[in-house]
Design a protein around this motif. Sequence first.
Motif, PDB file in Angstrom:
ATOM      1  N   PHE A  25     -12.683  15.067  23.073  1.00  0.00           N
ATOM      2  CA  PHE A  25     -12.161  14.221  24.154  1.00  0.00           C
ATOM      3  C   PHE A  25     -13.046  14.357  25.377  1.00  0.00           C
ATOM      4  CE2 PHE A  25      -8.721  15.016  21.265  1.00  0.00           C
ATOM      5  CZ  PHE A  25      -8.119  13.774  21.135  1.00  0.00           C
ATOM      6  N   GLY A  26     -13.557  13.222  25.860  1.00  0.00           N
ATOM      7  CA  GLY A  26     -14.458  13.210  27.019  1.00  0.00           C
ATOM      8  C   GLY A  26     -13.689  13.342  28.331  1.00  0.00           C
ATOM      9  N   GLY A  27     -14.439  13.354  29.417  1.00  0.00           N
ATOM     10  CA  GLY A  27     -13.877  13.622  30.741  1.00  0.00           C
ATOM     11  C   GLY A  27     -12.712  12.726  31.142  1.00  0.00           C
ATOM     12  N   THR A  28     -12.857  11.413  30.917  1.00  0.00           N
ATOM     13  CA  THR A  28     -11.786  10.499  31.314  1.00  0.00           C
ATOM     14  C   THR A  28     -10.542  10.754  30.475  1.00  0.00           C
ATOM     15  OG1 THR A  28     -13.572   8.915  31.552  1.00  0.00           O
ATOM     16  CG2 THR A  28     -11.361   8.064  31.869  1.00  0.00           C
ATOM     17  N   SER A  29     -10.765  11.124  29.210  1.00  0.00           N
ATOM     18  CA  SER A  29      -9.649  11.329  28.285  1.00  0.00           C
ATOM     19  C   SER A  29      -8.818  12.558  28.649  1.00  0.00           C
ATOM     20  CB  SER A  29     -10.177  11.467  26.850  1.00  0.00           C
ATOM     21  OG  SER A  29     -11.094  10.435  26.575  1.00  0.00           O
ATOM     22  N   SER A  84     -20.879  17.906  25.555  1.00  0.00           N
ATOM     23  CA  SER A  84     -19.697  18.165  24.713  1.00  0.00           C
ATOM     24  C   SER A  84     -19.766  17.379  23.402  1.00  0.00           C
ATOM     25  CB  SER A  84     -18.416  17.795  25.455  1.00  0.00           C
ATOM     26  OG  SER A  84     -18.284  18.582  26.598  1.00  0.00           O
ATOM     27  N   ASP A  85     -20.437  16.233  23.420  1.00  0.00           N
ATOM     28  CA  ASP A  85     -20.627  15.488  22.160  1.00  0.00           C
ATOM     29  C   ASP A  85     -21.365  16.374  21.167  1.00  0.00           C
ATOM     30  OD1 ASP A  85     -19.587  13.189  23.393  1.00  0.00           O
ATOM     31  OD2 ASP A  85     -21.569  12.529  24.062  1.00  0.00           O
ATOM     32  N   THR A  86     -22.381  17.072  21.680  1.00  0.00           N
ATOM     33  CA  THR A  86     -23.194  17.925  20.817  1.00  0.00           C
ATOM     34  C   THR A  86     -22.393  19.131  20.338  1.00  0.00           C
ATOM     35  OG1 THR A  86     -25.166  17.161  21.926  1.00  0.00           O
ATOM     36  CG2 THR A  86     -25.347  19.259  20.761  1.00  0.00           C
ATOM     37  N   ILE A 139     -15.081  11.097  18.156  1.00  0.00           N
ATOM     38  CA  ILE A 139     -15.433  11.209  19.575  1.00  0.00           C
ATOM     39  C   ILE A 139     -14.542  10.234  20.334  1.00  0.00           C
ATOM     40  CG2 ILE A 139     -17.277  10.903  21.299  1.00  0.00           C
ATOM     41  CD1 ILE A 139     -18.068  13.136  19.450  1.00  0.00           C
ATOM     42  N   TYR A 140     -13.546  10.768  21.017  1.00  0.00           N
ATOM     43  CA  TYR A 140     -12.622   9.921  21.793  1.00  0.00           C
ATOM     44  C   TYR A 140     -13.170   9.743  23.197  1.00  0.00           C
ATOM     45  CZ  TYR A 140      -9.142  10.324  18.122  1.00  0.00           C
ATOM     46  OH  TYR A 140      -8.483  10.229  16.927  1.00  0.00           O
ATOM     47  N   THR A 141     -13.267   8.470  23.632  1.00  0.00           N
ATOM     48  CA  THR A 141     -13.861   8.221  24.940  1.00  0.00           C
ATOM     49  C   THR A 141     -13.130   7.084  25.663  1.00  0.00           C
ATOM     50  OG1 THR A 141     -15.977   7.825  26.068  1.00  0.00           O
ATOM     51  CG2 THR A 141     -15.679   6.748  23.933  1.00  0.00           C
ATOM     52  N   ASP A 142     -13.733   6.580  26.734  1.00  0.00           N
ATOM     53  CA  ASP A 142     -13.046   5.565  27.548  1.00  0.00           C
ATOM     54  C   ASP A 142     -13.395   4.135  27.154  1.00  0.00           C
ATOM     55  OD1 ASP A 142     -15.620   5.604  28.494  1.00  0.00           O
ATOM     56  OD2 ASP A 142     -15.115   6.071  30.571  1.00  0.00           O
ATOM     57  N   VAL A 143     -14.197   3.967  26.105  1.00  0.00           N
ATOM     58  CA  VAL A 143     -14.435   2.631  25.540  1.00  0.00           C
ATOM     59  C   VAL A 143     -14.060   2.724  24.060  1.00  0.00           C
ATOM     60  CG1 VAL A 143     -16.229   1.765  27.105  1.00  0.00           C
ATOM     61  CG2 VAL A 143     -16.876   3.287  25.236  1.00  0.00           C
ATOM     62  N   ASP A 144     -13.810   1.557  23.390  1.00  0.00           N
ATOM     63  CA  ASP A 144     -13.284   1.718  22.041  1.00  0.00           C
ATOM     64  C   ASP A 144     -14.350   1.692  20.954  1.00  0.00           C
ATOM     65  OD1 ASP A 144     -13.618  -0.930  22.319  1.00  0.00           O
ATOM     66  OD2 ASP A 144     -11.515  -1.485  22.091  1.00  0.00           O
ATOM     67  N   GLY A 145     -15.553   2.141  21.309  1.00  0.00           N
ATOM     68  CA  GLY A 145     -16.585   2.277  20.294  1.00  0.00           C
ATOM     69  C   GLY A 145     -17.957   2.136  20.922  1.00  0.00           C
ATOM     70  N   VAL A 146     -18.959   2.047  20.046  1.00  0.00           N
ATOM     71  CA  VAL A 146     -20.320   1.784  20.517  1.00  0.00           C
ATOM     72  C   VAL A 146     -20.472   0.274  20.587  1.00  0.00           C
ATOM     73  CG1 VAL A 146     -22.777   2.044  20.012  1.00  0.00           C
ATOM     74  CG2 VAL A 146     -21.173   3.883  19.401  1.00  0.00           C
ATOM     75  N   TYR A 147     -20.926  -0.222  21.705  1.00  0.00           N
ATOM     76  CA  TYR A 147     -21.073  -1.655  21.923  1.00  0.00           C
ATOM     77  C   TYR A 147     -22.546  -2.056  21.833  1.00  0.00           C
ATOM     78  CZ  TYR A 147     -16.274  -2.669  23.320  1.00  0.00           C
ATOM     79  OH  TYR A 147     -14.929  -2.882  23.319  1.00  0.00           O
ATOM     80  N   THR A 148     -22.760  -3.376  21.759  1.00  0.00           N
ATOM     81  CA  THR A 148     -24.127  -3.891  21.694  1.00  0.00           C
ATOM     82  C   THR A 148     -24.905  -3.596  22.975  1.00  0.00           C
ATOM     83  OG1 THR A 148     -23.125  -5.989  22.325  1.00  0.00           O
ATOM     84  CG2 THR A 148     -23.739  -5.735  19.998  1.00  0.00           C
ATOM     85  N   LYS A 193     -25.210   6.293  27.220  1.00  0.00           N
ATOM     86  CA  LYS A 193     -24.682   7.659  27.309  1.00  0.00           C
ATOM     87  C   LYS A 193     -23.402   7.876  26.513  1.00  0.00           C
ATOM     88  CE  LYS A 193     -21.894   7.171  31.430  1.00  0.00           C
ATOM     89  NZ  LYS A 193     -21.267   7.885  32.503  1.00  0.00           N
ATOM     90  N   VAL A 194     -22.992   6.886  25.727  1.00  0.00           N
ATOM     91  CA  VAL A 194     -21.759   7.043  24.958  1.00  0.00           C
ATOM     92  C   VAL A 194     -21.828   8.244  24.002  1.00  0.00           C
ATOM     93  CG1 VAL A 194     -22.441   5.251  23.290  1.00  0.00           C
ATOM     94  CG2 VAL A 194     -20.033   5.803  23.568  1.00  0.00           C
ATOM     95  N   LEU A 195     -23.021   8.575  23.513  1.00  0.00           N
ATOM     96  CA  LEU A 195     -23.225   9.813  22.744  1.00  0.00           C
ATOM     97  C   LEU A 195     -24.467  10.521  23.270  1.00  0.00           C
ATOM     98  CD1 LEU A 195     -22.659   8.719  19.009  1.00  0.00           C
ATOM     99  CD2 LEU A 195     -21.180  10.191  20.389  1.00  0.00           C
TER     100      LEU A 195
HETATM  101  P1  ADP Z   1     -17.044  10.657  27.926  1.00  0.00           P
HETATM  102  O1  ADP Z   1     -16.645  11.170  29.270  1.00  0.00           O
HETATM  103  O2  ADP Z   1     -15.891  10.281  27.059  1.00  0.00           O
HETATM  104  O3  ADP Z   1     -18.044  11.544  27.233  1.00  0.00           O
HETATM  105  P2  ADP Z   1     -19.200   8.913  28.778  1.00  0.00           P
HETATM  106  O4  ADP Z   1     -19.017   8.376  30.165  1.00  0.00           O
HETATM  107  O5  ADP Z   1     -20.131  10.047  28.585  1.00  0.00           O
HETATM  108  O6  ADP Z   1     -17.743   9.252  28.207  1.00  0.00           O
HETATM  109  O7  ADP Z   1     -19.657   7.740  27.778  1.00  0.00           O
HETATM  110  C1  ADP Z   1     -18.894   6.538  27.709  1.00  0.00           C
HETATM  111  C2  ADP Z   1     -19.564   5.477  28.567  1.00  0.00           C
HETATM  112  O8  ADP Z   1     -20.818   5.143  27.981  1.00  0.00           O
HETATM  113  C3  ADP Z   1     -18.841   4.170  28.639  1.00  0.00           C
HETATM  114  O9  ADP Z   1     -17.846   4.163  29.648  1.00  0.00           O
HETATM  115  C4  ADP Z   1     -19.953   3.159  28.909  1.00  0.00           C
HETATM  116  O10 ADP Z   1     -20.030   2.815  30.280  1.00  0.00           O
HETATM  117  C5  ADP Z   1     -21.225   3.914  28.543  1.00  0.00           C
HETATM  118  N1  ADP Z   1     -22.077   3.197  27.590  1.00  0.00           N
HETATM  119  C6  ADP Z   1     -23.396   2.953  27.760  1.00  0.00           C
HETATM  120  N2  ADP Z   1     -23.888   2.263  26.734  1.00  0.00           N
HETATM  121  C7  ADP Z   1     -22.853   2.043  25.877  1.00  0.00           C
HETATM  122  C8  ADP Z   1     -22.737   1.367  24.623  1.00  0.00           C
HETATM  123  N3  ADP Z   1     -23.798   0.786  24.031  1.00  0.00           N
HETATM  124  N4  ADP Z   1     -21.526   1.340  24.023  1.00  0.00           N
HETATM  125  C9  ADP Z   1     -20.464   1.929  24.611  1.00  0.00           C
HETATM  126  N5  ADP Z   1     -20.503   2.572  25.793  1.00  0.00           N
HETATM  127  C10 ADP Z   1     -21.690   2.639  26.439  1.00  0.00           C
END
Ligand code: ADP
Length: 411
Positions: free
Chosen positions: A8-12, A153-155, A171-180, A209-211
């Motif tokens: 769970f990431g920071g926002t979570s 923390s992802d690592t 990996i639970y985060t503040d968006v619902d997946g990896v986006y384009t 930075k999603v991962l």
């Molecule tokens: P967490 O605190 O859960 O680790 P991060 O802030 O590190 O979350 O990563 C999630 C953020 O990554 C999203 O809010 C989004 O703004 C950003 N991000 C950048 N590129 C992408 C992408 N291709 N797909 C999804 N999220 C992305």
Amino acid sequence: MALVVQKFGGTSVGSIERIRSVARRCLAAQRRGDDVVVIVSAMSGETNRLLGLAHQLTTVPDAREMDALAATGEQVAAALTALAIQAEGGRARSLLGHQVRIRTDGAFTKARIQAIDGTKIASTVAAGEIAVVAGFQGVSESGDITTLGRGGSDTSAVAIAAAIGADACEIYTDVDGVYTTDPNVCPSATKIDRISFEEMLELASLGAKVLQIRSVEIAMKYGVPIHVRSSFSDAEGTWVTAEDQSLERVVVAGVAYDKSEARVAVIGLTDTPSTAADLFGAIADKNIAVDMIIQGASRGAQDETDITFTIARSDLDRAKPEIEAIARERLGAREVRYDSAIAKVSIVGLGMRSHAGVAAKMFRLLADEGIPIQAISTSEIKISCLVAVKYTELAVRALHDGFGLGERPKT
Ligand code: ADP
Ligand code: ASP
Ligand code: MG
């Protein structure tokens, strides 16, 4: 019954209410019969707050103390999460990096994991407890607290998943997946259902930075499938897996941007066969990594050359005296210019391997928006252009929509 790692990431874990919902989610998995290991980041904003405190005291803080400081964020989150699970009627135990024995090298603020002893986690789980591990932190051979770099923390999660042979790493985060592309920058970004490790590795290294990049490297090396998903819903997220037939064949899978670099232009160097070797040798000796490099003929005298390159903005203060010394004093440079107001925008896709004209199309899309390109670099599956930082969002959107990424069906 499965063994699952949930990170769970920071926002979570950003508030007590959110920590409570994390606790409920972990308990729900346990109730379904799974063994659960949870990795938590610091509560959102906490790591920046801690680093900011140190910077009020000194501009070049001691790296060992920075790690001792920053690691507390995850300690707080882990203890609160364990308490929340207990408050919901479950059993949980928090574990810090040194308690698990997440052994790293001694490179403070950017340590690399060398070994993880899974026995403590295994015995916790075997006792029916949820192991709540503090992400981002480890311990060096000499017993010092280390951290794994921003987003680390992802690592932690993927490395622990590999070490304990977990069936999946969520990996639970503040968006619902990896986006384009970053959905917070480009409204037409669409969620990707499955993406290859290779493409994710490039996207991560180019700024998505999603991962954290290192987490993808470890996942690829040990074959750990990653499921990136929202901590606010149960929707299926994005699976990051090995390349296989089921992956959609697209030329460009995603667009990334990175505002963390600075450009250095060294003008009017005396041109000898060893100029570049001398310049970059001196920079490397200071342990400063260089990214893009262009060497061109100088507009000045015939035996002169200009070299432009990028480094991490955070290294700029440290690098300046070194660059001045070597460039001006030893290599006869007339001028050195620094520019931090730059961004690198990149397109990534396995399909580029077999398609011509992708670079030309990228340059045309930027040109149509009137965006000057300051430097270019390419590899087999990515093309990056350096632009002025004010064009970042415009460039990302133009490339994203120009390569048809906004038109994929929403899932
Ligand atoms: P967490 O605190 O859960 O680790 P991060 O802030 O590190 O979350 O990563 C999630 C953020 O990554 C999203 O809010 C989004 O703004 C950003 N991000 C950048 N590129 C992408 C992408 N291709 N797909 C999804 N999220 C992305
Ligand atoms: N808390 C650390 C950071 O903000 C690690 C992480 O969130 O993954 O970078
Ligand atoms: Mg993160």
